[in-house]
Design a protein around this motif. Structure first.
Motif, PDB file in Angstrom:
ATOM      1  N   ARG A  56       0.826  -1.205   0.000  1.00 34.54           N
ATOM      2  CA  ARG A  56       0.000   0.000   0.000  1.00 34.54           C
ATOM      3  C   ARG A  56       0.864   1.261   0.000  1.00 34.54           C
ATOM      4  O   ARG A  56       0.529   2.250  -0.657  1.00 34.54           O
ATOM      5  N   GLN A  57       1.967   1.216   0.718  1.00 33.68           N
ATOM      6  CA  GLN A  57       2.873   2.362   0.707  1.00 33.68           C
ATOM      7  C   GLN A  57       3.462   2.573  -0.690  1.00 33.68           C
ATOM      8  O   GLN A  57       3.567   3.704  -1.164  1.00 33.68           O
ATOM      9  N   MET A  58       3.817   1.474  -1.342  1.00 34.92           N
ATOM     10  CA  MET A  58       4.352   1.575  -2.701  1.00 34.92           C
ATOM     11  C   MET A  58       3.276   2.091  -3.653  1.00 34.92           C
ATOM     12  O   MET A  58       3.555   2.915  -4.530  1.00 34.92           O
ATOM     13  N   GLY A  59       2.059   1.609  -3.481  1.00 41.35           N
ATOM     14  CA  GLY A  59       0.962   2.077  -4.318  1.00 41.35           C
ATOM     15  C   GLY A  59       0.707   3.555  -4.142  1.00 41.35           C
ATOM     16  O   GLY A  59       0.474   4.287  -5.119  1.00 41.35           O
ATOM     17  N   ARG A  60       0.761   4.028  -2.883  1.00 44.99           N
ATOM     18  CA  ARG A  60       0.580   5.453  -2.643  1.00 44.99           C
ATOM     19  C   ARG A  60       1.698   6.250  -3.301  1.00 44.99           C
ATOM     20  O   ARG A  60       1.462   7.334  -3.867  1.00 44.99           O
ATOM     21  N   GLY A  61       2.914   5.719  -3.268  1.00 45.20           N
ATOM     22  CA  GLY A  61       4.018   6.389  -3.933  1.00 45.20           C
ATOM     23  C   GLY A  61       3.818   6.482  -5.435  1.00 45.20           C
ATOM     24  O   GLY A  61       4.128   7.502  -6.063  1.00 45.20           O
ATOM     25  N   VAL A  62       3.295   5.409  -6.033  1.00 44.53           N
ATOM     26  CA  VAL A  62       3.011   5.406  -7.475  1.00 44.53           C
ATOM     27  C   VAL A  62       1.978   6.477  -7.808  1.00 44.53           C
ATOM     28  O   VAL A  62       2.120   7.235  -8.779  1.00 44.53           O
ATOM     29  N   LEU A  63       0.922   6.562  -7.001  1.00 47.01           N
ATOM     30  CA  LEU A  63      -0.122   7.560  -7.246  1.00 47.01           C
ATOM     31  C   LEU A  63       0.430   8.974  -7.104  1.00 47.01           C
ATOM     32  O   LEU A  63       0.144   9.851  -7.945  1.00 47.01           O
ATOM     33  N   ARG A  64       1.239   9.208  -6.091  1.00 44.77           N
ATOM     34  CA  ARG A  64       1.784  10.554  -5.889  1.00 44.77           C
ATOM     35  C   ARG A  64       2.726  10.950  -7.026  1.00 44.77           C
ATOM     36  O   ARG A  64       2.721  12.097  -7.487  1.00 44.77           O
ATOM     37  N   HIS A  69       3.420  14.313 -12.072  1.00 39.44           N
ATOM     38  CA  HIS A  69       3.613  14.484 -13.517  1.00 39.44           C
ATOM     39  C   HIS A  69       2.403  15.162 -14.146  1.00 39.44           C
ATOM     40  O   HIS A  69       2.547  16.045 -15.000  1.00 39.44           O
ATOM     41  N   ILE A  70       1.220  14.759 -13.724  1.00 33.03           N
ATOM     42  CA  ILE A  70       0.008  15.348 -14.287  1.00 33.03           C
ATOM     43  C   ILE A  70      -0.105  16.822 -13.927  1.00 33.03           C
ATOM     44  O   ILE A  70      -0.498  17.656 -14.752  1.00 33.03           O
ATOM     45  N   ALA A  71       0.255  17.168 -12.689  1.00 34.17           N
ATOM     46  CA  ALA A  71       0.163  18.560 -12.243  1.00 34.17           C
ATOM     47  C   ALA A  71       1.035  19.475 -13.088  1.00 34.17           C
ATOM     48  O   ALA A  71       0.686  20.640 -13.325  1.00 34.17           O
ATOM     49  N   ARG A  72       2.176  18.973 -13.558  1.00 35.57           N
ATOM     50  CA  ARG A  72       3.064  19.799 -14.387  1.00 35.57           C
ATOM     51  C   ARG A  72       2.519  19.956 -15.806  1.00 35.57           C
ATOM     52  O   ARG A  72       2.770  20.968 -16.455  1.00 35.57           O
ATOM     53  N   THR A  73       1.788  18.940 -16.277  1.00 31.23           N
ATOM     54  CA  THR A  73       1.278  18.967 -17.647  1.00 31.23           C
ATOM     55  C   THR A  73      -0.116  19.568 -17.743  1.00 31.23           C
ATOM     56  O   THR A  73      -0.398  20.361 -18.641  1.00 31.23           O
ATOM     57  N   CYS A  74      -0.986  19.190 -16.831  1.00 29.97           N
ATOM     58  CA  CYS A  74      -2.383  19.617 -16.854  1.00 29.97           C
ATOM     59  C   CYS A  74      -2.778  20.096 -15.455  1.00 29.97           C
ATOM     60  O   CYS A  74      -3.521  19.400 -14.735  1.00 29.97           O
ATOM     61  N   PRO A  75      -2.284  21.253 -15.023  1.00 26.99           N
ATOM     62  CA  PRO A  75      -2.499  21.693 -13.643  1.00 26.99           C
ATOM     63  C   PRO A  75      -3.957  21.945 -13.278  1.00 26.99           C
ATOM     64  O   PRO A  75      -4.300  21.947 -12.089  1.00 26.99           O
ATOM     65  N   ASP A  76      -4.818  22.164 -14.264  1.00 23.19           N
ATOM     66  CA  ASP A  76      -6.199  22.519 -13.967  1.00 23.19           C
ATOM     67  C   ASP A  76      -7.152  21.319 -13.955  1.00 23.19           C
ATOM     68  O   ASP A  76      -8.341  21.484 -13.682  1.00 23.19           O
ATOM     69  N   VAL A  77      -6.659  20.128 -14.248  1.00 23.45           N
ATOM     70  CA  VAL A  77      -7.549  18.973 -14.303  1.00 23.45           C
ATOM     71  C   VAL A  77      -8.010  18.622 -12.888  1.00 23.45           C
ATOM     72  O   VAL A  77      -7.253  18.704 -11.917  1.00 23.45           O
ATOM     73  N   ARG A  78      -9.282  18.256 -12.760  1.00 22.16           N
ATOM     74  CA  ARG A  78      -9.828  17.831 -11.465  1.00 22.16           C
ATOM     75  C   ARG A  78      -9.425  16.377 -11.242  1.00 22.16           C
ATOM     76  O   ARG A  78      -9.821  15.495 -12.002  1.00 22.16           O
ATOM     77  N   LEU A  79      -8.681  16.135 -10.166  1.00 24.58           N
ATOM     78  CA  LEU A  79      -8.000  14.853 -10.001  1.00 24.58           C
ATOM     79  C   LEU A  79      -8.371  14.185  -8.688  1.00 24.58           C
ATOM     80  O   LEU A  79      -8.347  14.812  -7.630  1.00 24.58           O
ATOM     81  N   THR A  80      -8.724  12.891  -8.763  1.00 23.12           N
ATOM     82  CA  THR A  80      -8.927  12.060  -7.588  1.00 23.12           C
ATOM     83  C   THR A  80      -8.186  10.751  -7.811  1.00 23.12           C
ATOM     84  O   THR A  80      -7.769  10.432  -8.930  1.00 23.12           O
TER      85      THR A  80
END
Length: 300
Positions: A56-64, A69-80
């Motif tokens: 689970r810790q590794m999975g959380r790291g993958v998500l973060r 990466h997404i925040a740098r490319t598409c900062p305005d996308v609504r993300l969950t």
């Protein structure tokens, strides 16, 4: 409630490329983006099991990492995001049921951290009831745009064509509608291709002969294609449509058409054959050989 664009992530280059593509697609469609990581499953999971804690810790790291990466490319996308337990294919299929479309890396890594193996992506394609887009490593959101004359991509450059492989023996509104909408949100040209084959000696009945020449048969298919698309042209007046009929097997023609395209769209009939759900030979060929992202749209 708006359905999100959903993407499965596992830390592999393929899943990162898919997530970035999904983020741009969510922006185009004004939809939220939802990331799913399937945590490695065991028959008797326990929250306190050290192995499960590490996973689970590794999975959380993958998500973060993916979110960064997404925040740098598409900062305005609504993300969950979410982590789910269970076999990856089943977890992603459940997530796909709630999605506008599912986006996956077409070739993930096998092993401890790479849960989106090729078999997983193919399993989702073969069973999902919602559209599934497969993206290879090296595909980036901006790859959907044409290059300027100097070879650089520009925000003002037009998007590459959307290619629709259409089976006129079984034209599906779901597949055609998806392709037109994909072209509309991109401001791209839609190239519609149908591949036909003439009658063989084995398919002709007693006393029958193939009276029409190949050009005459092609012209008939072209007229049928124009008739099928007429309503869609009226519904999407801003979409530039190019229609093509070709003789031969669909797979090789569509692979060739995918070169330089931004998206290739094909359909998959939702039925179970003798070996269970499957994607079909044309889709199978495109998953392995197409040179752009492939959207597989399930239909009745």
């Amino acid at each position: 409630m708006l359905r999100p664009v959903v993407t499965g992530v596992d830390g592999s280059p393929e899943s990162l490329a898919a997530a970035l593509w999904a983020a741009r697609e969510a922006q185009r469609r004004s939809l939220p983006l939802h990331l799913v990581h399937a945590t490695s499953w065991s028959p008797h999971p326990s929250a306190s099991d050290p192995a499960n804690v590490i996973r689970r810790q590794m999975g959380r790291g993958v998500l973060r990492k993916t979110e960064s990466h997404i925040a740098r490319t598409c900062p305005d996308v609504r993300l969950t995001d979410e982590q789910v337990d269970g076999p990856a294919t089943a977890a992603l299929l459940k997530a796909a049921d709630r999605a506008e479309l599912m986006v996956l890396g077409s070739r993930g890594l096998s092993g401890f951290t790479g849960l989106l193996a090729a078999s997983v992506a193919q399993g989702v394609v073969a069973r999902a009831t919602r559209p599934v887009v497969l993206v290879r490593a090296g595909e980036h959101p901006e790859d959907g745009r044409r290059q300027d004359q100097d070879g650089r991509r520009s925000a003002l450059a037009t998007c590459r064509d959307v290619v629709l492989g259409l089976d006129l023996n079984d034209p599906s509104d779901e597949v055609i509608g998806f392709a037109f909408e994909a072209a509309r949100v991109r401001g791209a040209r839609l190239r519609v291709m149908h591949a036909w084959s003439g009658p063989s000696l084995l398919s002709l009945g007693p006393g029958e002969i193939g009276l029409e020449s190949a050009p005459e048969r092609a012209q008939e298919w072209r007229g049928f294609l124009e008739a099928v698309l007429q309503t869609w042209r009226e519904r999407f007046p801003g979409v530039d449509v190019d229609e093509t009929v070709v003789e031969g097997k669909a797979g090789p023609h569509l692979v060739s058409a995918s070169s330089g395209a931004g998206l290739l769209v094909v359909g998959r009939r939702m039925h179970e054959g003798d070996v269970g759900p499957h994607a079909g030979p044309v889709t199978h060929t495109l998953i392995h050989h197409a040179r752009c992202p492939v959207a597989v749209v399930a239909h009745d």
